[in-house]
Design a protein around this motif. Structure first.
Motif: not given
Lengths: 196, 605
Positions: B115, B120, B123-124, B127-128, B130-132, B134-135, B178, B182, B440
């Motif tokens: 994450e 970018r 990272r997205r 994050n997706a 980790s969200e799934m 949780i679901a 995004r 997901q 960077d």
């Protein structure tokens, strides 16, 4: 003699069924509590993120103090509601208040992100860009944690209220759990935020 | 879409197919046992009829065939066949389990992301996932990206929930929005939720078990070759050849049948995962859009790596570019189940309009001879001379021409090239390349590892391999060039081969100590204390540093080759130890960071 044996067998079968139902109720209740604690984790993450977001936005949003104030106030209400729930999803009234407060916070955040789109300097700020993704990620995490909790609550309630489980549940103190519903305001004013 | 109804339907069909699969295996085993028993019994009957009475009968003058009833012969053969299938199946299961999800992901060429990635898009997706997770009420799995794969695809691998890894192709990261990211993350998590990987691996192992019968049949045929035996052995050889031939045929027919059923099971799994993904998301549009984008992509879900294609069953869509059949349902069928109102249109890939930019000047040199070129012999690539100075300062003289061309390749591949850039414009273009890669810009000119990572893709596209750099960099025999060499080979070399024994860090303490000693020496300060900090972080108390003067670059290479056999958990311990040593003196120098990057690339992390 035959009648006594039959009675004993019946009692034994009932006892076995009762124990199995009790264990299943316990398992479902604990899973529901675990799912609720997951919401708590995500809410804490969200509440911790908001001060950073407001700090960065404040540098650019001189004329949007109302929006920032709404976010801060909504965060305070949601934090208080979370404290009142105190990790007990059986507190149905507190759960309902938390759902409403959290929904209001989501609405206020969505309004802030929508407003920030009108400020190019804020959009271009690298920290803001990263924070926006973090906010979106956190909102999604809260939403899915809430969904997972509601799913577990539904399973628990469906089992608890079915026959003959309801007899065991009522006699052994398995209380109902409340659902975390979205507030009516949140449903009407959901804001879709995208950055080009 | 009534996802609950679709889930129930898919689960019911799945159960039926598992029963069919079991029946196929049982029938194949029964037929194989019957073949062996029949041949054995027939051989006895023939021997009885031709042998002397005192040999062919017992003391009660009963023939041999009466002493060995058919049922006993069949039972013995059945035990033998069952033993073969079980033994081969368990062996195959063990070898598949030994890899773990992260091992398979690295074998497919995956690079771990998290994450906090600076990229970018990565990272997205992290994050997706980790969200799934949780679901789905699961622990978040490790996330990998297949940088080199331009198609749109996602995979999940791993025997248990704890060892699962999810990966995505570079093409998918670039093409999907995004919410579509997901959705594909939800589809992959659904497989984890249902334990599909475990069931698939068991079915694969059972198919291999049935193939074991065919292999034994082949061995018997080989053993019964007529020219290898004397004439008087033909009475034994012939039954062996017949039994071997029949067993070979039964075995491969069994493999074909069980493969067909296993493919059906895999297709049902995908439909079930689609329905579960919709349940997790509470909407079907993102997943249907993602599948439509797969259909509209020139490569669809096709993969370039042959090993990845051989693990087709791990992927969300067909990795062989056919888009239908095999272990995946037809793409159109899947979209229609998600969106019955679909009109058949794909979501085409958006190709940028580059006609307004000047045509780039492509280098006309054979990249395989780069090592022999002096800077003045390089083609007139716009801006190349402007890159030479900063890259020369960063990379050292011997690597400058090679890396200048790498960076120039990157520049000519992008639509922002200007024919005659000013020094400021050339710098701005390099900065833009860095930003597009999620790095960077300040770190590009001064961070060698970042520049190499950015340019590696362009270099692979030119066909240049690490060997070209090895010939130039390795003879330099100093740590600085060693680091550059390791960074380049780490990015250009392929993933490790499938299989091979994993080693534990406890057995490679000495090799770990060599790497840690070198890092502590690079950092300066109190080497002993910095070493001890890192050793403790890796879980070693009482481990002593080696004499840094005795560590040659060859010895360091050998140590890293052994450490590359570590599993993911031990590789993380190595990383923890190295990072603790790096920060032991309160600061981390560029050389220290690069050394750690070089070591972790060697460990495929």
């Amino acid at each position: 003699m035959f009648a006594i044996v039959t009675l004993l067998v019946i009692l034994a079968v009932v006892a076995v069924i009762g124990v199995a139902v009790y264990n299943r109720l316990t398992t479902l209740r604990e899973r529901t509590r675990t799912a609720f604690s997951q919401i708590d984790v995500q809410l804490e993450r969200r509440y911790d993120l908001i001060p950073n977001l407001v700090t960065v936005a404040q540098r650019y949003l001189d004329h949007e103090q109302d929006t920032l104030t709404d976010v801060i106030a909504a965060r305070a209400s949601a934090t208080q509601a979370r404290i009142e729930v105190a990790g007990d999803p059986a507190n149905v009234e507190a759960i309902s208040k938390l759902g409403a407060a959290d929904g209001n916070l989501g609405t206020a955040l969505g309004r802030l992100l929508a407003v920030s789109e009108q400020y190019p300097e804020l959009k271009a700020d690298r920290t803001m860009s990263e924070l926006t993704e973090e906010v979106r990620n956190t909102e999604n995490r809260v939403s899915f944690a809430r969904q997972a909790y509601n799913d577990e609550t539904r399973r628990y309630e469906t089992y608890r209220l079915s026959f003959p489980q309801v007899l065991v549940a009522r006699s052994t103190g398995f209380d109902p759990f409340g659902y975390l519903e979205a507030s009516a305001d949140e449903a009407r004013e959901r804001v879709e935020v995208t950055f080009n | 879409m009534d996802y609950l109804l679709l889930q129930d339907e898919a689960k019911r069909e799945n159960r039926n197919l598992i029963v069919v699969f079991g029946a196929v295996i049982a029938i194949v085993a029964a037929v194989a046992a019957a073949v062996i028993a029949a041949v054995l019994w027939a051989t006895l009957a023939v021997l009885t009829s031709f042998a002397e009475p005192e040999v062919a009968t017992d003391a009660d003058h009963r023939p041999l065939t009466e002493q060995l009833p058919w049922t006993v012969a069949y039972l013995g053969a059945a035990i033998f066949v069952a033993g073969v299938i079980v033994w081969v199946t368990r062996s195959r299961e063990r070898s598949l389990r030994s890899l773990g999800g992260s091992g398979i992901a690295r074998m497919l060429g995956g690079r771990r992301i998290d994450e906090h990635s600076s990229n970018r898009a990565e990272r997205r997706f992290a994050n997706a996932v980790s969200e799934m997770a949780i679901a789905a009420r699961q622990a978040a799995p490790a996330v990998y990206v297949l940088d080199r794969e331009p198609g749109i695809n996602v995979f999940n691998a791993g025997w248990t929930h704890e060892t699962t890894a999810i990966g995505i192709t570079g093409g998918a990261l670039a093409a999907l929005e995004r919410d579509e990211l997901q959705a594909v993350a939800a589809q992959a998590m659904s497989h984890v939720f249902h334990g599909d990987a475990r069931l698939n691996l068991r079915l694969m192992a059972l198919v291999t078990g049935v193939a074991g019968l065919a292999m034994i049949g082949e061995d018997w045929i080989e053993a019964s070759r007529p020219k290898d035996h004397a004439r008087d052995e033909e009475s034994v050889v012939l039954p062996l050849m017949v039994a071997g031939g029949l067993l070979y045929a039964v075995g491969w027919i069994g493999v074909a049948l069980s493969n067909a059923v296993q493919r059906s099971v895999a297709r049902r799994h995908e439909l079930l995962a689609d329905a579960t993904a919709v349940e997790l998301l509470r909407q079907s549009e993102p997943l249907s859009d993602a599948l439509r984008r797969v259909g509209g992509h020139p490569r669809r879900g096709g993969l370039t790596d042959r090993r990845a294609r051989s693990m087709n069953h791990l992927f969300m869509v067909d990795a062989r570019r056919t888009g239908r059949g095999g272990v995946h349902p037809d793409l159109r069928l899947r979209i229609l189940r998600l969106d019955p109102a679909w009109t058949g249109s794909w979501l085409e890939e958006q190709v940028p309009d580059v006609s307004r930019f000047p045509a780039p000047h492509a280098p006309d040199v054979d990249a395989r001879h780069l090592g022999a070129l002096a800077p003045s012999a390089l083609p007139p690539i716009p801006g190349l001379e402007l890159l030479a100075e900063p890259l020369g300062a960063a990379f050292g003289g011997a690597a400058t021409p090679l890396l200048s061309v790498m960076a120039a390749d990157v520049m000519t591949a992008t639509p922002v090239v200007d024919e005659r850039p000013s020094p400021e414009a050339a710098r701005a273009q390099l900065d833009q390349i860095a930003r597009d890669a999620g790095a960077d810009p300040d770190s590009v000119a001064h961070g060698r590892s970042t520049t190499i990572a950015i340019a590696a893709d362009a270099l692979r596209a030119t066909g240049v391999g690490s060997a070209e750099f090895t010939g130039v960099l390795r003879p330099q025999e100093d740590l600085d060039h060693w680091i550059v060499h390791r960074l380049i080979t780490g990015h250009l070399d392929g993933p490790p081969e499938l299989g091979g024994k994993r080693r534990s860090l406890e057995r490679l303490k000495s090799e770990f100590a060599i790497a840690l000693t070198m890092l502590a020496a690079i950092g300066g300060g109190d080497t002993t204390i910095n070493f001890a900090v890192g050793a403790a972080a890796a879980g070693f108390i009482g481990l002593h540093p080696r004499s840094s003067s005795s560590i040659s670059l060859d010895r360091l290479d050998r140590a890293l080759d052994k450490l590359s056999r570590l599993d993911h958990a031990d590789a993380r311990r190595v990383r923890g130890g190295l990072e603790a040593t790096m920060r032991g003196d309160g600061q981390s120098k560029r050389t220290e960071r690069e050394f750690v990057s070089a070591v972790m690339l060697a460990l495929h992390e």
